[in-house]
Design a protein around this motif. Structure first.
Motif, PDB file in Angstrom:
ATOM      1  N   GLU A   1      44.941  42.787  36.291  1.00  0.00           N
ATOM      2  CA  GLU A   1      44.100  43.913  35.839  1.00  0.00           C
ATOM      3  C   GLU A   1      43.687  43.762  34.380  1.00  0.00           C
ATOM      4  O   GLU A   1      43.547  44.741  33.650  1.00  0.00           O
ATOM      5  CB  GLU A   1      44.797  45.257  36.072  1.00  0.00           C
ATOM      6  CG  GLU A   1      45.072  45.532  37.535  1.00  0.00           C
ATOM      7  CD  GLU A   1      45.721  46.888  37.778  1.00  0.00           C
ATOM      8  OE1 GLU A   1      46.075  47.603  36.806  1.00  0.00           O
ATOM      9  OE2 GLU A   1      45.888  47.230  38.956  1.00  0.00           O
TER      10      GLU A   1
ATOM     11  N   ARG B   1      44.466  46.783  32.304  1.00  0.00           N
ATOM     12  CA  ARG B   1      44.203  47.838  33.292  1.00  0.00           C
ATOM     13  C   ARG B   1      42.709  48.171  33.351  1.00  0.00           C
ATOM     14  O   ARG B   1      42.308  49.338  33.314  1.00  0.00           O
ATOM     15  CB  ARG B   1      45.062  49.076  33.016  1.00  0.00           C
ATOM     16  CG  ARG B   1      46.533  48.803  33.254  1.00  0.00           C
ATOM     17  CD  ARG B   1      47.374  50.046  33.264  1.00  0.00           C
ATOM     18  NE  ARG B   1      47.263  50.840  32.058  1.00  0.00           N
ATOM     19  CZ  ARG B   1      48.060  50.751  31.012  1.00  0.00           C
ATOM     20  NH1 ARG B   1      49.055  49.911  31.029  1.00  0.00           N
ATOM     21  NH2 ARG B   1      47.894  51.510  29.962  1.00  0.00           N
ATOM     22  N   ARG B   2      41.923  47.144  33.469  1.00  0.00           N
ATOM     23  CA  ARG B   2      40.468  47.285  33.518  1.00  0.00           C
ATOM     24  C   ARG B   2      40.007  47.485  34.954  1.00  0.00           C
ATOM     25  O   ARG B   2      40.677  47.052  35.898  1.00  0.00           O
ATOM     26  CB  ARG B   2      39.793  46.038  32.929  1.00  0.00           C
ATOM     27  CG  ARG B   2      40.194  45.700  31.508  1.00  0.00           C
ATOM     28  CD  ARG B   2      40.022  46.837  30.533  1.00  0.00           C
ATOM     29  NE  ARG B   2      38.675  47.372  30.569  1.00  0.00           N
ATOM     30  CZ  ARG B   2      38.319  48.570  30.108  1.00  0.00           C
ATOM     31  NH1 ARG B   2      39.213  49.369  29.574  1.00  0.00           N
ATOM     32  NH2 ARG B   2      37.090  48.982  30.170  1.00  0.00           N
TER      33      ARG B   2
ATOM     34  N   VAL C   1      38.023  46.783  38.404  1.00  0.00           N
ATOM     35  CA  VAL C   1      37.903  45.515  39.139  1.00  0.00           C
ATOM     36  C   VAL C   1      36.757  44.654  38.627  1.00  0.00           C
ATOM     37  O   VAL C   1      36.917  43.449  38.414  1.00  0.00           O
ATOM     38  CB  VAL C   1      37.749  45.787  40.656  1.00  0.00           C
ATOM     39  CG1 VAL C   1      37.470  44.506  41.416  1.00  0.00           C
ATOM     40  CG2 VAL C   1      38.988  46.467  41.195  1.00  0.00           C
TER      41      VAL C   1
ATOM     42  N   ARG D   1      37.626  42.664  35.413  1.00  0.00           N
ATOM     43  CA  ARG D   1      38.819  41.813  35.384  1.00  0.00           C
ATOM     44  C   ARG D   1      38.460  40.332  35.463  1.00  0.00           C
ATOM     45  O   ARG D   1      37.432  39.965  36.027  1.00  0.00           O
ATOM     46  CB  ARG D   1      39.750  42.152  36.547  1.00  0.00           C
ATOM     47  CG  ARG D   1      40.321  43.531  36.463  1.00  0.00           C
ATOM     48  CD  ARG D   1      41.174  43.838  37.663  1.00  0.00           C
ATOM     49  NE  ARG D   1      41.473  45.256  37.705  1.00  0.00           N
ATOM     50  CZ  ARG D   1      41.929  45.886  38.760  1.00  0.00           C
ATOM     51  NH1 ARG D   1      42.187  45.227  39.887  1.00  0.00           N
ATOM     52  NH2 ARG D   1      42.160  47.172  38.706  1.00  0.00           N
TER      53      ARG D   1
END
Length: 152
Positions: free
Chosen positions: A37, A125-126, A128, A131
């Motif tokens: 992520e 924690r980006r 989808v 990423r």
């Protein structure tokens, strides 16, 4: 000793079945994985292979090799990504990830100022679509693995 409800311990329990990105390098005490992520290629996580939730809980043997791992990973990231430096951080505060782990992040020369230093955590924690693609992660993992394994 591992703990079943811990994500990191769950990964450790199935080490042989993990993709290379989750077992880039390892020894008796430590395992290296590419972060998930993340929008930053080469963001690594260095984890003790047993369950421990605070740095003061590391054994003397784990502590004795920690610095060497951090330097080896920084050198390998420099070779593979061309980064100008690496950041190393340890918090282990996110729920489900209290297992001690060290983030080893490549800092590229063109990284925007607002993402430097602690700002780099904005790349974790980006969504989808932001990423790092799985094929890129696996390519980095292969390159790092060839530099880091077998251990000296």
């Amino acid at each position: 000793m591992t703990t079943p409800e811990c994500f990191s311990c769950g990964q450790e329990a199935r080490l042989d079945a993990l993709p290379l990105s989750e077992r880039i390098a390892f020894d008796r005490h430590w395992r290296v994985a590419h972060a998930f992520e993340t929008a930053l290629p080469g963001w690594l996580v260095l984890l003790p292979r047993r369950h421990v939730t605070a740095v003061h809980g590391l054994t003397d043997a784990e502590a004795a090799t920690l610095g060497a791992w951090q330097v080896r990973l920084s050198r390998a990231l420099h070779e593979v990504t061309g980064c100008v430096k690496t950041y190393v951080a340890q918090f282990a505060e996110v729920e489900g990830f209290a297992h001690v782990h060290f983030h080893v992040m490549p800092r590229m020369g063109d990284l925007p100022q607002e993402l430097r230093g602690p700002g780099v955590f904005q790349l974790l924690r980006r969504p989808v679509e932001q990423r790092v693609a799985s094929d890129v992660v696996e390519g980095i993992a292969r390159s790092l693995h060839s530099r880091l394994m077998p251990l000296p």
